[in-house]
Design an enzyme around this catalytic site. Structure first.
Site, mmCIF file in Angstrom:
data_model
loop_
_atom_site.group_PDB
_atom_site.id
_atom_site.type_symbol
_atom_site.label_atom_id
_atom_site.label_comp_id
_atom_site.label_asym_id
_atom_site.label_seq_id
_atom_site.Cartn_x
_atom_site.Cartn_y
_atom_site.Cartn_z
ATOM 1 N N LYS A 112 35.566 14.598 21.998
ATOM 2 C CA LYS A 112 36.562 14.119 22.980
ATOM 3 C C LYS A 112 38.090 14.785 22.940
ATOM 4 C CE LYS A 112 36.667 10.024 25.444
ATOM 5 N NZ LYS A 112 35.662 9.106 25.894
ATOM 6 N N LYS A 192 15.960 23.610 32.644
ATOM 7 C CA LYS A 192 15.656 22.479 31.955
ATOM 8 C C LYS A 192 16.025 21.328 32.884
ATOM 9 C CE LYS A 192 17.907 19.684 28.414
ATOM 10 N NZ LYS A 192 18.443 18.600 28.892
ATOM 11 N N LYS A 195 20.300 15.558 34.494
ATOM 12 C CA LYS A 195 20.872 14.798 35.475
ATOM 13 C C LYS A 195 22.153 15.699 36.125
ATOM 14 C CE LYS A 195 23.336 11.633 32.483
ATOM 15 N NZ LYS A 195 22.386 11.445 31.184
HETATM 16 P P1 ADP Z 1 20.337 14.842 30.840
HETATM 17 O O1 ADP Z 1 20.439 16.183 30.542
HETATM 18 O O2 ADP Z 1 19.726 14.596 32.115
HETATM 19 O O3 ADP Z 1 21.806 14.513 30.934
HETATM 20 P P2 ADP Z 1 20.292 13.316 28.263
HETATM 21 O O4 ADP Z 1 21.183 14.334 27.679
HETATM 22 O O5 ADP Z 1 20.932 11.734 28.635
HETATM 23 O O6 ADP Z 1 19.511 13.787 29.880
HETATM 24 O O7 ADP Z 1 19.040 13.170 27.609
HETATM 25 C C1 ADP Z 1 18.476 11.737 27.036
HETATM 26 C C2 ADP Z 1 17.314 12.078 26.244
HETATM 27 O O8 ADP Z 1 16.383 12.828 27.091
HETATM 28 C C3 ADP Z 1 17.424 13.114 25.114
HETATM 29 O O9 ADP Z 1 16.978 12.599 24.038
HETATM 30 C C4 ADP Z 1 17.110 14.439 25.467
HETATM 31 O O10 ADP Z 1 16.376 15.196 24.538
HETATM 32 C C5 ADP Z 1 15.969 13.930 26.464
HETATM 33 N N1 ADP Z 1 15.854 15.032 27.411
HETATM 34 C C6 ADP Z 1 16.537 14.986 28.418
HETATM 35 N N2 ADP Z 1 16.396 16.126 29.383
HETATM 36 C C7 ADP Z 1 15.053 16.792 28.859
HETATM 37 C C8 ADP Z 1 14.190 17.481 29.311
HETATM 38 N N3 ADP Z 1 14.425 18.115 30.431
HETATM 39 N N4 ADP Z 1 13.066 17.691 28.571
HETATM 40 C C9 ADP Z 1 12.683 16.972 27.342
HETATM 41 N N5 ADP Z 1 13.746 16.147 27.138
HETATM 42 C C10 ADP Z 1 14.769 15.691 27.920
#
Ligand code: ADP
Ligand code: TRP
Length: 314
Positions: A112, A192, A195
């Protein structure tokens, strides 16, 4: 006796099937092996959310998601942090034991500051509230994502500092449990799924929305197997089934995508239905019951802690 597990839940909006296969499913498959405490980290969320409606909504959402994906509130203690004031109390005690330079090394805080954002004091002491979340319940096992590994180290350190300062073995050292999901789930463009990339298949999507996302999966014209479709399909069917299906529909991308839509729909439909039908009242009742159970454990622990610190005079 089962080992005790505790983890913190956060509402992280717009969940997608990558989150499900990467993090949520491995958790749902595991929590019943333990005496599980699942806590909505609402006071932690206050470090970033300054809007009552949003925070209340996020609390309900976090519980709704976990119930929808299959967590049984009879088999775990589901509660929210703010219902157990002992968390803040123990967090304070830990704050008085660790140094400022130690907290300055925490990733969440450093990130941050590095981004030039203002870090409030709550964010700065976040790791000590988290240490309290865990140590208050003598949790041995803490399932978290890789990004939270350091926070578990901080919890061990806080407990150790307490034990040394007050010459006790009050707190046991918790261990992180980094659950292994299916690996990286690719998004509709082959990158990958995330969101932040706008390439997701939402977890509680309607069939139309699933179809829309699947139809937008990027297919290249080289070869007969659309590899991005296949990659997502392999989350739902085994290799033998897929080989047969892709052989029978060689080059017919539309049919393959339609088949994928059906498979995703079959998997999502029951969760979506649960998600839509869980009432706020039901969630509140789960939280109230959980709070009672959590408080019983936490208040007992704090009685001993207060004695050890020297503030319990009567
Ligand atoms: P995003 O990439 O959509 O922001 P987050 O970082 O909030 O997702 O991830 C939340 C959880 O979901 C984490 O534990 C992460 O390892 C898992 N995760 C997110 N995207 C994937 C993906 N494409 N494949 C597998 N696991 C994922
Ligand atoms: N900091 C965790 C996260 O961002 C959430 C959390 C709060 C937590 N308290 C916890 C996780 C206790 C495990 C144990 O994901």
């Amino acid at each position: 006796m089962k080992k005790r597990l505790l983890t913190g839940l956060q509402a992280s909006g717009q969940l997608h099937i990558g989150n499900y296969f990467g993090a949520l499913k491995p958790f749902v498959d595991t929590y019943e092996e333990y005496d599980s405490f699942l806590m909505v980290a609402d006071y932690h969320a206050l470090t970033s959310i300054k809007d009552a409606k949003t925070l209340s909504g996020n609390i309900l959402e976090a519980v709704r998601v976990y119930l929808a994906i299959g967590v049984d509130p009879e088999r775990a203690t589901l509660f929210k942090q703010s219902d157990v004031p002992e968390h803040m109390e123990l967090g304070w005690i830990f704050n008085c034991l660790v140094s400022v330079p130690f907290l300055q090394q925490a990733h969440a805080y450093k990130d941050k500051v590095a981004k030039g954002l203002e870090a409030n004091a709550g964010l700065f002491t976040y790791p000590m509230l988290m240490a309290a979340d865990i140590l208050l319940y003598d949790a041995e096992v803490v399932p978290v994502g890789e990004d939270q590994r350091q926070h578990i180290e901080y919890a061990r350190e806080a407990g150790g500092k307490f034990n040394r300062a007050f010459e006790t073995e009050e707190f046991r050292a918790p261990q992180e449990l980094i659950l292994k999901g299916v690996g990286t789930v690719p998004g509709v463009n082959g990158e990958k799924m995330s969101k932040s990339y706008g390439n997701t298949i939402p977890l509680f999507a309607t069939k139309d929305a699933i179809a829309k996302a699947v139809m937008s999966i990027v297919t290249d014209s080289s070869g007969d197997t659309p590899k991005n479709v296949y990659a997502i399909h392999s989350l739902y069917r085994n290799e033998d089934e897929l080989t047969k299906l892709y052989e029978e529909n060689k080059g017919n991308y539309k049919a393959l995508k339609e088949s994928l839509v059906e498979d995703i729909e079959a998997h999502i439909a029951p969760m979506r239905e649960k998600y839509q039908n869980i009432s706020d009242e039901e969630i509140l009742s789960v939280l109230k019951n959980g709070a009672e159970k959590a408080r019983t454990v936490a208040s007992k622990k704090m009685e001993t802690v207060r004695k050890k610190v020297g503030v319990a005079l009567y």
